[in-house]
Design an enzyme around this catalytic site. Sequence first.
Site, PDB file in Angstrom:
ATOM      1  N   ARG A 124      37.556  56.981  50.114  1.00 19.26           N
ATOM      2  CA  ARG A 124      36.443  56.806  51.067  1.00 19.26           C
ATOM      3  C   ARG A 124      35.242  56.076  50.461  1.00 19.26           C
ATOM      4  NH1 ARG A 124      38.321  61.917  51.890  1.00 19.26           N
ATOM      5  NH2 ARG A 124      39.628  62.067  53.752  1.00 19.26           N
ATOM      6  N   LYS A 146      29.882  41.795  52.692  1.00 19.86           N
ATOM      7  CA  LYS A 146      31.030  41.618  53.590  1.00 19.86           C
ATOM      8  C   LYS A 146      32.282  41.606  52.728  1.00 19.86           C
ATOM      9  CE  LYS A 146      29.546  38.996  57.651  1.00 19.86           C
ATOM     10  NZ  LYS A 146      29.727  37.737  58.390  1.00 19.86           N
ATOM     11  N   GLU A 188      27.578  25.019  51.037  1.00 21.11           N
ATOM     12  CA  GLU A 188      26.878  26.266  51.390  1.00 21.11           C
ATOM     13  C   GLU A 188      25.413  26.206  50.928  1.00 21.11           C
ATOM     14  OE1 GLU A 188      27.996  28.672  53.315  1.00 21.11           O
ATOM     15  OE2 GLU A 188      30.186  28.514  53.239  1.00 21.11           O
ATOM     16  N   LYS A 231      19.598  34.751  51.367  1.00 19.85           N
ATOM     17  CA  LYS A 231      20.611  35.630  51.968  1.00 19.85           C
ATOM     18  C   LYS A 231      20.138  37.083  51.926  1.00 19.85           C
ATOM     19  CE  LYS A 231      25.411  36.630  52.557  1.00 19.85           C
ATOM     20  NZ  LYS A 231      26.798  36.258  52.294  1.00 19.85           N
ATOM     21  N   GLU A 241      25.155  42.298  60.901  1.00 20.05           N
ATOM     22  CA  GLU A 241      25.277  41.104  61.767  1.00 20.05           C
ATOM     23  C   GLU A 241      25.221  41.436  63.257  1.00 20.05           C
ATOM     24  OE1 GLU A 241      27.905  37.998  60.244  1.00 20.05           O
ATOM     25  OE2 GLU A 241      28.223  37.287  62.288  1.00 20.05           O
ATOM     26  N   ARG A 245      21.658  37.806  61.145  1.00 18.45           N
ATOM     27  CA  ARG A 245      22.635  37.424  60.113  1.00 18.45           C
ATOM     28  C   ARG A 245      23.609  36.357  60.611  1.00 18.45           C
ATOM     29  NH1 ARG A 245      25.679  41.314  55.627  1.00 18.45           N
ATOM     30  NH2 ARG A 245      26.916  39.637  54.735  1.00 18.45           N
ATOM     31  N   ASN A 249      26.042  31.671  59.875  1.00 14.75           N
ATOM     32  CA  ASN A 249      27.235  30.959  60.346  1.00 14.75           C
ATOM     33  C   ASN A 249      26.939  29.513  60.723  1.00 14.75           C
ATOM     34  OD1 ASN A 249      28.886  33.223  60.077  1.00 14.75           O
ATOM     35  ND2 ASN A 249      28.220  34.024  62.054  1.00 14.75           N
ATOM     36  N   HIS A 252      29.646  27.020  60.853  1.00  8.20           N
ATOM     37  CA  HIS A 252      30.919  27.723  60.681  1.00  8.20           C
ATOM     38  C   HIS A 252      31.785  27.759  61.938  1.00  8.20           C
ATOM     39  CE1 HIS A 252      29.233  28.653  56.847  1.00  8.20           C
ATOM     40  NE2 HIS A 252      30.264  29.392  56.497  1.00  8.20           N
ATOM     41  N   HIS A 256      35.488  26.873  61.133  1.00  4.85           N
ATOM     42  CA  HIS A 256      36.630  27.767  61.344  1.00  4.85           C
ATOM     43  C   HIS A 256      37.675  27.119  62.231  1.00  4.85           C
ATOM     44  CE1 HIS A 256      34.014  31.433  60.225  1.00  4.85           C
ATOM     45  NE2 HIS A 256      34.728  31.034  59.205  1.00  4.85           N
ATOM     46  N   HIS A 269      37.156  25.852  52.139  1.00  5.63           N
ATOM     47  CA  HIS A 269      36.214  26.357  53.138  1.00  5.63           C
ATOM     48  C   HIS A 269      34.912  25.535  53.152  1.00  5.63           C
ATOM     49  CE1 HIS A 269      34.088  29.094  55.701  1.00  5.63           C
ATOM     50  NE2 HIS A 269      33.197  29.340  54.763  1.00  5.63           N
TER      51      HIS A 269
HETATM   52  N1  NAD Z   1      32.155  38.000  51.801  1.00  3.02           N
HETATM   53  C1  NAD Z   1      31.501  36.957  52.249  1.00  3.02           C
HETATM   54  O1  NAD Z   1      30.363  37.050  52.707  1.00  3.02           O
HETATM   55  C2  NAD Z   1      32.140  35.602  52.155  1.00  3.02           C
HETATM   56  C3  NAD Z   1      31.382  34.454  52.393  1.00  3.02           C
HETATM   57  C4  NAD Z   1      31.993  33.213  52.230  1.00  3.02           C
HETATM   58  C5  NAD Z   1      33.328  33.136  51.865  1.00  3.02           C
HETATM   59  N2  NAD Z   1      34.036  34.285  51.661  1.00  3.02           N
HETATM   60  C6  NAD Z   1      35.449  34.237  51.253  1.00  3.02           C
HETATM   61  O2  NAD Z   1      35.519  33.668  49.955  1.00  3.02           O
HETATM   62  C7  NAD Z   1      36.776  33.038  49.789  1.00  3.02           C
HETATM   63  C8  NAD Z   1      36.567  31.664  49.201  1.00  3.02           C
HETATM   64  O3  NAD Z   1      35.925  31.830  47.959  1.00  3.02           O
HETATM   65  P1  NAD Z   1      35.985  30.724  46.829  1.00  3.02           P
HETATM   66  O4  NAD Z   1      35.596  29.433  47.394  1.00  3.02           O
HETATM   67  O5  NAD Z   1      35.251  31.255  45.670  1.00  3.02           O
HETATM   68  O6  NAD Z   1      37.559  30.593  46.547  1.00  3.02           O
HETATM   69  P2  NAD Z   1      38.516  31.254  45.448  1.00  3.02           P
HETATM   70  O7  NAD Z   1      38.154  32.631  45.146  1.00  3.02           O
HETATM   71  O8  NAD Z   1      39.898  30.999  45.926  1.00  3.02           O
HETATM   72  O9  NAD Z   1      38.236  30.359  44.156  1.00  3.02           O
HETATM   73  C9  NAD Z   1      38.541  28.995  44.200  1.00  3.02           C
HETATM   74  C10 NAD Z   1      39.428  28.570  43.010  1.00  3.02           C
HETATM   75  O10 NAD Z   1      38.633  28.488  41.832  1.00  3.02           O
HETATM   76  C11 NAD Z   1      39.226  29.260  40.771  1.00  3.02           C
HETATM   77  N3  NAD Z   1      38.114  29.704  39.950  1.00  3.02           N
HETATM   78  C12 NAD Z   1      37.189  30.640  40.237  1.00  3.02           C
HETATM   79  N4  NAD Z   1      36.234  30.645  39.316  1.00  3.02           N
HETATM   80  C13 NAD Z   1      36.575  29.717  38.391  1.00  3.02           C
HETATM   81  C14 NAD Z   1      35.965  29.248  37.202  1.00  3.02           C
HETATM   82  N5  NAD Z   1      34.772  29.685  36.814  1.00  3.02           N
HETATM   83  N6  NAD Z   1      36.604  28.303  36.501  1.00  3.02           N
HETATM   84  C15 NAD Z   1      37.802  27.790  36.918  1.00  3.02           C
HETATM   85  N7  NAD Z   1      38.395  28.164  38.065  1.00  3.02           N
HETATM   86  C16 NAD Z   1      37.789  29.113  38.780  1.00  3.02           C
HETATM   87  C17 NAD Z   1      39.965  30.345  41.523  1.00  3.02           C
HETATM   88  O11 NAD Z   1      40.945  30.948  40.705  1.00  3.02           O
HETATM   89  C18 NAD Z   1      40.538  29.550  42.687  1.00  3.02           C
HETATM   90  O12 NAD Z   1      41.670  28.844  42.292  1.00  3.02           O
HETATM   91  C19 NAD Z   1      37.443  33.015  51.152  1.00  3.02           C
HETATM   92  O13 NAD Z   1      38.443  33.988  51.189  1.00  3.02           O
HETATM   93  C20 NAD Z   1      36.308  33.365  52.107  1.00  3.02           C
HETATM   94  O14 NAD Z   1      36.777  34.039  53.248  1.00  3.02           O
HETATM   95  C21 NAD Z   1      33.464  35.495  51.779  1.00  3.02           C
END
Ligand code: NAD
Length: 368
Positions: A124, A146, A188, A231, A241, A245, A249, A252, A256, A269
């Site tokens: 939990r 999130k 972003e 943020k 949200e 919040r 988006n 977005h 999306h 993304h």
């Molecule tokens: N929680 C939220 O508020 C929120 C907001 C935006 C996006 N997201 C989520 O985040 C995800 C995308 O995140 P992302 O863009 O970080 O992608 P990711 O986590 O897939 O990382 C991108 C790539 O970079 C590599 N990597 C990470 N750090 C590295 C480093 N320092 N050196 C070398 N390689 C490295 C990873 O292994 C991966 O191959 C999606 O699933 C999305 O839905 C969440």
Amino acid sequence: MVKANNAYQIDVITGENTYPVYVGEGLLEHCSFVFEQLATRQVLMVSNETVAPLYMDKLLNAMPDVETDCLILKDGEQYKNFTSLQKIYDKLIDGRYHRDSYLIALGGGVVGDITGFAASTYQRGIAYIQIPTTLLAQVDASVGGKTAINHPLGKNMIGSFYQPEAVVIDVNTLRTLPEREFKAGLAEVIKYALLHGGTFFDTLYQQLEEGIDASDIEVLKPLIAKCCRIKADIVRQDEKETGLRALLNLGHTFAHALETLSAYKRWLHGEAVAIGLYCAVLLSVKLGYAKLSLAEKVAHMLSCAGLAYKIPVGIDVEQLCDKMMLDKKIKDKRLQFVLLEAPGACFLNSEVPERLLKETLIEAFEGD
Ligand SMILES: NC(=O)c1ccc[n+]([C@@H]2O[C@H](COP(=O)([O-])OP(=O)(O)OC[C@H]3O[C@@H](n4cnc5c(N)ncnc54)[C@H](O)[C@@H]3O)[C@@H](O)[C@H]2O)c1
């Protein structure tokens, strides 16, 4: 708690707790101050097969007195799923982790989202710390609580709002990030500049013209800290949200739809967000809220960041429009857009006529 030298600290204030976001250089080696309070607790560090070999040892060396085990997941969005989540639960149950244990997420947004969700549900809810290593995760995903995994029928469909205990951002980790990922993160950053406006927008405009790369630590530190502050301010006012919040988006709704249309294979993304930002500004111009010069400015910023901003040939505008109508942000069967009058003046609008939306998509289209 003693903070590392020259690190920015941003406090995220939410209904249930307040937690720090540290942004600095070399924090992985010098973050023992974060773990001092954990000394007697069990910690499970979750990372992936790409990030772990680069940074896990550094982090383990910074917390010699903490009983830490590690779990290394496969790399990729396709592993943000039930199977990886179960691996975390298995490790926790097998290792007899109690309610006072901690999880640490070391990686990009994928590792962060899945680890956060595991933390929010194991017994939990146990505590967790975010150590984001991509630009996108540093400026966005790691802050605000999130968490989610994907369902085969939809992205981020299973999730929760669950805030971490701390976020540790070591800007040095960006040095190993693939350039494409770095640029995607810049989309972003541009989004935050549009949301906030003022000197932040003007300074970023200039910095992008001069060129920003992952080794520009002195530029990146305050930039990342500023995004986290923006943020944090929004999350403080609307953690779950229900209104404000949703401004995060910006771009977005378009992004999306593009991602779904291409089955998440064509764009990262942030790359889809870049096109989405341009479309959002163009739509604002079409509706008479913003000046055309703003759309030109945003297009210039995105190009300087090395990001394509037009909808490429091969994308069917009709299909894209249909996908948008299915976006989960549809409220009362109306699509909700984040629009803007100027940088720093964004608002929600659910009254966009489909005809204008189509015209915007056609105008943002790369082909004839
Ligand atoms: N929680 C939220 O508020 C929120 C907001 C935006 C996006 N997201 C989520 O985040 C995800 C995308 O995140 P992302 O863009 O970080 O992608 P990711 O986590 O897939 O990382 C991108 C790539 O970079 C590599 N990597 C990470 N750090 C590295 C480093 N320092 N050196 C070398 N390689 C490295 C990873 O292994 C991966 O191959 C999606 O699933 C999305 O839905 C969440």
